[in-house]
Design a protein around this motif. Sequence first.
Motif, PDB file in Angstrom:
ATOM      1  N   UNK A 101       0.814  -1.231   0.000  1.00 31.80           N
ATOM      2  CA  UNK A 101       0.000   0.000   0.000  1.00 31.80           C
ATOM      3  C   UNK A 101       0.839   1.269   0.000  1.00 31.80           C
ATOM      4  N   UNK A 102       1.983   1.252   0.683  1.00 31.95           N
ATOM      5  CA  UNK A 102       2.850   2.435   0.689  1.00 31.95           C
ATOM      6  C   UNK A 102       3.397   2.708  -0.708  1.00 31.95           C
ATOM      7  N   UNK A 103       3.854   1.650  -1.384  1.00 32.51           N
ATOM      8  CA  UNK A 103       4.386   1.830  -2.725  1.00 32.51           C
ATOM      9  C   UNK A 103       3.291   2.289  -3.684  1.00 32.51           C
ATOM     10  N   UNK A 104       2.101   1.719  -3.559  1.00 27.43           N
ATOM     11  CA  UNK A 104       0.984   2.137  -4.407  1.00 27.43           C
ATOM     12  C   UNK A 104       0.664   3.609  -4.192  1.00 27.43           C
ATOM     13  N   UNK A 105       0.732   4.048  -2.958  1.00 30.54           N
ATOM     14  CA  UNK A 105       0.464   5.449  -2.644  1.00 30.54           C
ATOM     15  C   UNK A 105       1.508   6.355  -3.285  1.00 30.54           C
ATOM     16  N   UNK A 106       2.781   5.965  -3.219  1.00 26.16           N
ATOM     17  CA  UNK A 106       3.853   6.769  -3.813  1.00 26.16           C
ATOM     18  C   UNK A 106       3.704   6.822  -5.331  1.00 26.16           C
ATOM     19  N   UNK A 107       3.395   5.686  -5.947  1.00 27.11           N
ATOM     20  CA  UNK A 107       3.206   5.650  -7.399  1.00 27.11           C
ATOM     21  C   UNK A 107       2.033   6.540  -7.801  1.00 27.11           C
ATOM     22  N   UNK A 154      -4.399  17.962  -1.192  1.00 29.28           N
ATOM     23  CA  UNK A 154      -5.736  17.607  -0.719  1.00 29.28           C
ATOM     24  C   UNK A 154      -6.143  16.212  -1.175  1.00 29.28           C
ATOM     25  N   UNK A 155      -5.814  15.864  -2.418  1.00 30.05           N
ATOM     26  CA  UNK A 155      -6.166  14.534  -2.932  1.00 30.05           C
ATOM     27  C   UNK A 155      -5.448  13.454  -2.136  1.00 30.05           C
ATOM     28  N   UNK A 156      -4.164  13.649  -1.874  1.00 30.30           N
ATOM     29  CA  UNK A 156      -3.400  12.638  -1.133  1.00 30.30           C
ATOM     30  C   UNK A 156      -3.896  12.518   0.305  1.00 30.30           C
ATOM     31  N   UNK A 157      -4.257  13.650   0.921  1.00 30.10           N
ATOM     32  CA  UNK A 157      -4.827  13.581   2.273  1.00 30.10           C
ATOM     33  C   UNK A 157      -6.136  12.804   2.274  1.00 30.10           C
ATOM     34  N   UNK A 158      -6.979  13.070   1.274  1.00 27.34           N
ATOM     35  CA  UNK A 158      -8.256  12.361   1.193  1.00 27.34           C
ATOM     36  C   UNK A 158      -8.040  10.866   0.984  1.00 27.34           C
ATOM     37  N   UNK A 159      -7.089  10.502   0.117  1.00 23.17           N
ATOM     38  CA  UNK A 159      -6.813   9.087  -0.134  1.00 23.17           C
ATOM     39  C   UNK A 159      -6.271   8.412   1.123  1.00 23.17           C
ATOM     40  N   UNK A 160      -5.351   9.091   1.821  1.00 24.41           N
ATOM     41  CA  UNK A 160      -4.782   8.508   3.036  1.00 24.41           C
ATOM     42  C   UNK A 160      -5.843   8.315   4.109  1.00 24.41           C
ATOM     43  N   UNK A 161      -6.706   9.320   4.304  1.00 22.44           N
ATOM     44  CA  UNK A 161      -7.765   9.191   5.317  1.00 22.44           C
ATOM     45  C   UNK A 161      -8.768   8.109   4.937  1.00 22.44           C
ATOM     46  N   UNK A 162      -9.118   8.043   3.641  1.00 20.58           N
ATOM     47  CA  UNK A 162     -10.053   7.008   3.203  1.00 20.58           C
ATOM     48  C   UNK A 162      -9.468   5.616   3.392  1.00 20.58           C
ATOM     49  N   UNK A 163      -8.188   5.468   3.041  1.00 23.58           N
ATOM     50  CA  UNK A 163      -7.536   4.176   3.227  1.00 23.58           C
ATOM     51  C   UNK A 163      -7.459   3.775   4.693  1.00 23.58           C
TER      52      UNK A 163
END
Length: 339
Positions: free
Chosen positions: A244-250, A267-276
Amino acid sequence: MHLDPYIVLGSAVVGLLVGLTGAGGGALMTPMLILLFGVKPSSAISSDLVAAVLMRPVGAAVHLYKKTVNLRLVGWMVCGSVPMAFVGAYLLHLLGNTSSAQDTVEKFLGAALLIGAAAMVFRYYLDRRSGQGRIGLISDVQVRPLPTIAIGMIGGLIVGMTSVGSGSLMIVLLLFLYPLISANALVGTDLTQAVPLTAAAALGALIFGTVEFGVTASIVLGAVPAVLIGSFFSSRAQDKYIRPIITFVIFASGLKYVGVGTTLLGWVLCAVALTGGAYWLFRTQPWRNGNGKLAVAAANGAGSANGSRAAPPGPNGQHANGQRAVAEQEPTGPPNPGG
């Protein structure tokens, strides 16, 4: 030729992740060179491809030793990937080094990264939905030549132009084409076919590209030992935490390359991290699992105590209840006169 210690350190981190998880190094290495160290996209791609010639055989050798490689499948993939790697390198050369050409290269790179991230998420979803592991043997696979060549052609073209796709994209396509084979076996096969593929793409980069040998040497110095170390620990690595960490970086790198602004990207990355994180909490519910384990342990302890009080062991180490049950099951009859 100048060695950059920071590139050496960053390459070691990427190489360790590649050895642990099997994810494509280009998806992490090239964005790192461009975003953190200011290397031009065309030079970063070419230098990464040349360095990958020494990185890929390390993982391939481990899987060949463990016999998780289908050489016939490798042969069909190479038939499609190697020629298209030259085509991709030549197309990159035609784009030139102008600012518009660099933007075009970044768009291709971002598209490849986003496809790879989406494919990794979709693969995880399919594995969760199936509810069973991939147990097919790589040596028993019935190879389908034409679709396998097509996968090689797609991966070769993307690798030749962007240095990404061999690990994060092609393996997912293989999983769709051969769904019953274990992921480890497909990783080994993909790593092995990547050896001639990256060699062809690196040769094309040397002919048509702009290789910075100082950058290449720094990558090799940091990544090759780290890939070897990561390969030794890969059998014990917990894939569910690292991927999941690598997928997030990619995913983040892909959004940056396709032109998403810095503020919107944050904002998009924060939303993805919180959703995950919320999804992980909903799926695992660690607070319930902990209480459940304590309740089960207490129930088992109480049952053991009650059982030991109700039926103390006899002289032969057996419980009285067990002896009576055995005695009731054994048929009784007149004694054998000959006994």
